[in-house]
Design an enzyme around this catalytic site. Sequence first.
Site, PDB file in Angstrom:
ATOM      1  N   TYR A 261      47.800 -16.343  36.992  1.00  0.00           N
ATOM      2  CA  TYR A 261      46.989 -16.215  35.776  1.00  0.00           C
ATOM      3  C   TYR A 261      47.536 -15.033  34.983  1.00  0.00           C
ATOM      4  O   TYR A 261      47.806 -13.960  35.533  1.00  0.00           O
ATOM      5  CB  TYR A 261      45.524 -15.958  36.126  1.00  0.00           C
ATOM      6  CG  TYR A 261      44.631 -15.752  34.918  1.00  0.00           C
ATOM      7  CD1 TYR A 261      43.994 -16.826  34.309  1.00  0.00           C
ATOM      8  CD2 TYR A 261      44.442 -14.485  34.373  1.00  0.00           C
ATOM      9  CE1 TYR A 261      43.186 -16.641  33.199  1.00  0.00           C
ATOM     10  CE2 TYR A 261      43.646 -14.290  33.261  1.00  0.00           C
ATOM     11  CZ  TYR A 261      43.013 -15.369  32.680  1.00  0.00           C
ATOM     12  OH  TYR A 261      42.221 -15.176  31.576  1.00  0.00           O
TER      13      TYR A 261
ATOM     14  N   GLU B 144      45.894 -16.560  26.519  1.00  0.00           N
ATOM     15  CA  GLU B 144      45.768 -16.822  27.955  1.00  0.00           C
ATOM     16  C   GLU B 144      46.733 -17.911  28.405  1.00  0.00           C
ATOM     17  O   GLU B 144      46.845 -18.948  27.751  1.00  0.00           O
ATOM     18  CB  GLU B 144      44.330 -17.241  28.253  1.00  0.00           C
ATOM     19  CG  GLU B 144      44.075 -17.626  29.706  1.00  0.00           C
ATOM     20  CD  GLU B 144      42.670 -18.172  29.911  1.00  0.00           C
ATOM     21  OE1 GLU B 144      41.799 -17.390  30.339  1.00  0.00           O
ATOM     22  OE2 GLU B 144      42.446 -19.364  29.618  1.00  0.00           O
TER      23      GLU B 144
END
Length: 401
Positions: A114, A202
């Site tokens: 992530y 993101e």
Amino acid sequence: MNIHEYQARELLIKFGVPVPAAIVVTNPMDAAKAFDKLVTRQHGGGMAVVKAQVHAGGRGKGGGVRMVRSSDEARKAATEILTRPLVTPQTPPEGVPVTKLMVAAGVEIAKEYYLAIAVDRKNSAPIIVASAEGGMDIEQVAREKPEAIIREPISPIAGLAPYQARKIAYRLGFKGQQVRMAGKIMHQLSDLFLKCDCSLAEINPLIVTKPTDEHPDGVVMAVDAKINFDENALIRQEDIRSLEDPTEVNADEAHASRFGLSYIKLDGSIGCLVNGAGLAMATMDIIKLHGGEPANFLDVGGSASEEAVTEAFRIILQDPKVNGVLVNIFGGIAKCDTIARAIVVAAKEVGFTVPLVVRLEGTNVEEARKILEEAKAEIPTMQIGGDLTEAAKMITAATAA
């Protein structure tokens, strides 16, 4: 402002971030053709993923993300996604329609990570958030394994420093050439975030592909992306503004924005018309305190005109759930008498059949109250509250009957 995943991927490509090849389609036959084109390209691997393009997370949980291994499977998956509303944890209960799909080449994944950059309001700076627990809900990881989250503030002027990228890469467990590739992606994401006035950039997941003869350490690349932008900066981001999909924006919210109003629909029955975001929040709180439920957040701003106030009433009253309206104005830049005249004009134009409670305080308040008193005969559903508590009690009582 939000954009679709395929648009976010295009921005990543623009800033040099590697992503698997993808094609945007709007019908099942084109999805099948896209599969045939993609599997012949690098990283195709005989599989692809069909993804619904909507402004909502959790698409996989709602059936909006399908792995396919043939053009026929791609066509069938596209048909199923396009012909039914997509329901996810982030959509209304009835779901949202899907009109666009992205067909992306499949990749052989060895490890998921992530990576994101967001605004850290506590430190007034952007911050990189990273984890080796990619592909999962980062909120769940933060709750269950907070030690797995890496946070690194970066300079809003200079961006990410080289030593920071290397430090994060090593902490995530990247090795060999992966460190250089991951660090480069972090710099590219930082560059995108700062130059495009993002509020969130993101990548989830950021992946390492399985080793090959050409790439013995695998390839680090972005598979999925979500990018949000600071709406206050769009005045200098015309290219970004053009990416907005009007079909994904609430019609009333879009209507409100054209008149300089900030509007968000809620589930209650008491409409709110307020100047100032903080005062709007306090108004909603006090409505709930006295047993009511706010139907909306609506901030007319500090310099509301008659036209803007009229449109605000029009937006509030077209909600069939609204059975009363509370106006709470603290006059500063916008003087109370100006607001009072706007309320009278707006009430005449729009027409009130539900209770209206008006509370005014601040500059020229006495003149404003006189204007409203003189208009009572023309606006029979209107009451005037002395203070916010009294006004909240009056509107909740009027709408409880």
